[in-house]
Scaffold this active site. Structure first.
Site, mmCIF file in Angstrom:
data_model
loop_
_atom_site.group_PDB
_atom_site.id
_atom_site.type_symbol
_atom_site.label_atom_id
_atom_site.label_comp_id
_atom_site.label_asym_id
_atom_site.label_seq_id
_atom_site.Cartn_x
_atom_site.Cartn_y
_atom_site.Cartn_z
ATOM 1 N N GLU A 439 -10.996 -38.763 35.920
ATOM 2 C CA GLU A 439 -10.225 -39.742 35.145
ATOM 3 C C GLU A 439 -10.038 -40.988 35.997
ATOM 4 O O GLU A 439 -10.803 -41.925 35.907
ATOM 5 C CB GLU A 439 -8.887 -39.129 34.716
ATOM 6 C CG GLU A 439 -8.167 -39.937 33.662
ATOM 7 C CD GLU A 439 -7.038 -39.133 33.026
ATOM 8 O OE1 GLU A 439 -6.202 -39.764 32.381
ATOM 9 O OE2 GLU A 439 -6.995 -37.903 33.177
ATOM 10 N N GLU A 713 2.280 -34.886 38.327
ATOM 11 C CA GLU A 713 2.172 -35.385 36.953
ATOM 12 C C GLU A 713 3.124 -34.654 36.023
ATOM 13 O O GLU A 713 3.760 -35.265 35.158
ATOM 14 C CB GLU A 713 0.736 -35.206 36.454
ATOM 15 C CG GLU A 713 0.510 -35.681 35.035
ATOM 16 C CD GLU A 713 -0.941 -35.583 34.625
ATOM 17 O OE1 GLU A 713 -1.348 -36.334 33.715
ATOM 18 O OE2 GLU A 713 -1.682 -34.760 35.207
#
Length: 831
Positions: A439, A713
């Site tokens: 990502e 996260e």
């Protein structure tokens, strides 16, 4: 008694290295050191090109260039002195500014490309006599590493970096005078895919997002000692060859075959078309190697793998020392955590994160990848490399560290250190969401919430100025902006998402507040207006934003693991609150820029949206639809509750919601940065501290108790038993929830800006939570500032440093606020 006043060497724009400036009228800044309390500048004198200009002004940050514009390549020594109360200081040290190539017509070089998959390019030229100076202007489609006569040029990593290449391509300027020699010389470069042609995006990603062919552009300009010169440029006369770089991918890693370092067959290059009007000089510092870490432990996994633990989750790559037979391989695999004693690579998804070095054989060999980077704390090593000699090389944008925080609770201090490390890892040329998996994109929502913290910790003004230029360039005609910038996700990523698209408004405003850069605000203002106008249209005549795809309060801990956007707060509440906030900030920005018409328009719009929000989502007693922590935090922080009774109820209810949750976090990406401030302003500082100091999951300190060295996260990226969250989206280096550090700086320690660029400070410490001391220090645009406090029995002892040419509003617990000037200060109040 004589007063000492020292003026720093002037700084150009947001750059510490004024070589290859991209501005013909660079703004200048300087700071003052003096032993006179309350010192204020009332005039300055700037000298350049033998001219002197006096400005009757107290400003010392981003002062407009007062002379004729710089020409391309022009070198100009600049110095400054200042006046206070009729007394002039001595002159500052000289800064030599040097312009880059300011016009596309300055380029005679043209892009060249290898005809197939060759990575090495070279060109030969003659140096006719003694060299006075030489400059190399260089960039690539892809990433490059350049050499002159076999010596590396510069210390940049992954140059030229990642921009929206169709709109902006950065070039670099290097002083290569010392690398030239009389007679034959060779300029060479190695090209790799980088972001330009490599795999990008999640779920497999895409290849060659920007183009099929790598390219190099280089222009070497030599000035001899007699004033004559030569220019050597990339052209069809250059040659290319295969080399030792077998493969290079940001996600998958690099393979280097040292047996192929010699004996190449060189073939002609081909010309490559690319618009030179897209070339731009850097706004901020490059990516560099900033430190090295040795392993803190060399382990053996249950499967027999040799595992290196570097003690810190970091971003960079490994440098190995190996000795073995030709053809033997050293294989390096990277991961952020261990699970059951083995590398846990599942969170990397499809990213291989594997580097391979194939030995040439014989002597000791040292190697470090050059065209990839990994997010890792742990690595396995296979092959003939001494694990004890392996070093982790930390890489990130080489931003100047500006802010520091510490307190009496070691877990909170470690939390802050984790925020710093997450910023380092994710500010690699642009602000990314994660540095390890498939990502690593510039998500707008993450930066929107983190920008205030980022601007305290490091001088990221230049880097984010560049990123905002890409954001504006990729804004759709409708006004929508991509949710990730640069946008490699295509049209599906271009839509208005509350909290994400709002970065186009809120990040420029944050940078204006923290750095005083009004020109940046002016430059971004049209994009800010287009976005708010677009969202107002989406909200319709009722001014309720209830349409379109929304991320909501992303990663609310109550959301299902596979549906991170389905939290407790209704998405229309989040979206409409953000529309009101963006419109209000835009009105403030218009006022700061002297745009009266726009100020009036967006003030009315913000007021109308607030009224619509209150009518639709707020009960008469102040209950907000959804009755969630994020809903109340948004309503309180964004001023969406019209009556004092409603505000008081919302504050009480927010504290009750926190208490009902056992003082565990009950907010996601958008609520978490606001909740402590909302509680503080509601008079529930005690509740904010209980949230901060909670150690059980979900909380800020739970990851710290689990050994985290960066921000996670998910609140539960690792479960209490040491297993990794099964969700498909689990990063252990993701700065968004680290936005709480801004509250630590402003409220716990008590250091905040009250005027753009910290021209006026707030000194307002708010002790609590059993902390006995705290300290925040910041290198502001005007100089060092600091607030430090300590509880001594029943007395609060506060010390503060206020930079010269600024002032402060001091608000101590239980005392009336008062103003003070610059200098060193000490106060005590009963607690």
């Amino acid at each position: 008694m004589a007063v000492t006043v020292n003026v720093s060497a002037p700084r150009a724009e947001h750059l510490d290295e004024p070589l290859g400036l991209g501005e013909s009228r660079p703004r200048l800044s300087w700071t003052i050191e003096t032993d006179r309390p309350g010192w204020r500048q009332d005039a300055c004198e700037i000298e350049a090109r033998g001219e002197r200009v006096v400005r009757e002004s107290g400003e010392s940050v981003l002062i407009p260039w007062p002379f004729e514009p710089l020409a391309s390549r022009e070198r100009v020594p600049v110095r400054v002195r200042v006046r206070s109360a009729g007394e002039w200081s001595g002159w500052s040290p000289v800064t030599v500014l040097e312009a880059g190539l300011l016009d596309p017509a300055d380029w005679t070089a043209r892009f060249i490309a290898p005809p197939d998959e060759e990575h090495l390019l070279r060109g030969d030229f003659e140096v006719r006599r003694a060299v006075a100076s030489a400059r190399l202007y260089i960039t690539a489609l892809g990433v490059y590493a350049a050499e002159l006569n076999g010596a590396p040029i510069g210390d940049h990593v992954m140059a030229p970096g990642w921009t929206s290449y169709g709109h902006r391509l950065r070039y670099q300027t290097f002083d290569v005078t010392a690398l030239l020699r009389p007679g034959p010389n060779t300029l060479g470069a190695t090209l790799a895919d980088g972001w330009y042609r490599g795999r990008l995006g999640f779920q497999g990603g895409t290849i060659a997002t920007y183009g099929e062919h790598l390219g190099l552009l280089a222009q070497l300009e030599i000035t001899y000692d007699d004033g004559s010169g030569d220019r050597f440029c990339t052209s069809p006369s250059w040659r290319c060859a295969d080399g030792p770089l077998v493969a290079a991918s940001i996600y998958d890693g690099e393979t280097h075959d040292a047996r192929l370092e010699a004996g190449q067959t060189w073939v002609p290059v081909k010309p490559l078309e690319h618009d030179l009007a897209t070339l731009t000089a850097p706004n901020g510092p490059p990516v560099r190697r900033t430190r090295e870490l040795a392993p803190v432990a060399v382990l053996t996994s249950p499967s027999g793998q040799t595992v290196l633990d570097f003690g810190q989750n970091l971003v960079g790559r490994l440098r190995i020392t190996a000795r073995g037979r030709a053809g033997e391989r050293v294989i390096l695999r990277h991961a952020e955590v261990l699970e059951n004693g083995e590398l846990c690579t599942r969170p990397l998804r499809s990213a291989a994160a594997t580097d391979v070095y194939i030995l040439r054989g014989g002597e000791e060999e040292v190697w470090e990848p050059r065209f990839t980077f990994h997010g890792f704390r742990y690595a396995t090593v296979e092959g003939p490399a001494d694990p004890h000699l392996i070093r982790a090389v930390v890489c990130h944008t080489d931003m100047r560290r500006t802010g520091h925080f510490e307190c009496s609770d070691p877990l909170v201090s470690r939390l802050h250190a984790n925020v710093v490390w997450s910023m380092r890892g994710n500010f690699l040329d642009l602000p990314t969401d994660c540095p390890q998996r498939d990502e690593r994109l510039g998500w707008t929502g993450d930066l929107q919430v983190f920008a205030p913290t980022a601007a305290f910790l490091h001088d990221c003004a230049g880097m984010l100025t560049s990123w905002l230029a890409d954001l504006s360039a990729e804004q759709a005609p409708s006004g929508a902006v991509p949710v990730a910038v640069p946008n490699v996700l295509g049209e599906r990523a271009v839509f208005a998402a509350a909290g994400w698209g709002d970065a186009v408004v809120l990040v420029p405003w944050t940078l204006y507040q923290r750095y005083g850069d009004a020109a940046l605000l002016e430059r971004q203002f049209p994009a800010m207006c287009r976005y708010v106008d677009h969202v107002a249209l989406l909200a319709g005549p009722m001014l309720l934003w209830e349409s379109g795809h929304q991320f909501g309060d992303w990663l609310d801990p109550a959301a299902p693991p596979d549906k991170p956007g389905e939290g407790r707060t209704p998405k229309p509440v989040v979206a409409t609150a953000y529309l009101a906030h963006a419109a209000a900030v835009l009105a403030e920005a218009a006022a700061a820029l002297g745009r009266d018409r726009e100020h009036e328009h967006y003030t009315r719009l913000a007021g109308a949206v607030r009224a619509a929000f209150a009518a639709a989502y707020v009960a008469p007693d102040g209950t907000v639809l959804g009755d969630s922590a994020t809903g109340y935090a948004l309503a309180l922080r964004f001023g969406l509750l019209p009556g004092p009774g409603q505000r008081a109820h919302a504050g009480r209810r927010l504290a009750e919601v926190a208490e009902e949750a056992g003082h565990h976090i009950a907010t996601g990406f958008l609520g978490t940065p606001l909740i402590c401030d909302a509680l503080t302003e509601a008079g529930r500082l005690d509740t904010a501290y209980r949230l901060l100091l909670q150690r059980q999951c979900p909380s800020w300190l739970y990851p710290v108790t689990m050994g985290a060295t960066t921000i996670w996260e998910r609140w539960d990226s690792m479960l209490p038993d040491g297993t990794v969250n099964l969700g498909e989206m689990t990063s252990f280096n993701h700065y968004a929830f680290g936005a709480v550090a801004d509250w630590l700086h402003r409220t716990v320690a008590g250091l905040a800006p009250l005027a753009p660029g910290y021209r006026r400070l707030a000194v307002a410490p708010r002790p609590g939570g059993g902390l006995t001391h705290a300290r925040a220090a910041l290198r502001t645009p005007y100089g060092p500032a600091e607030v430090a406090w300590r509880v001594d029995g029943e007395v609060l002892d506060v010390r503060a440093t206020v930079p010269p040419n600024t002032g402060a509003l001091v608000s101590l617990p239980g005392a009336e606020p008062f103003e003070t000037g610059s200098g060193e200060h000490h106060w005590t109040v009963p607690i």
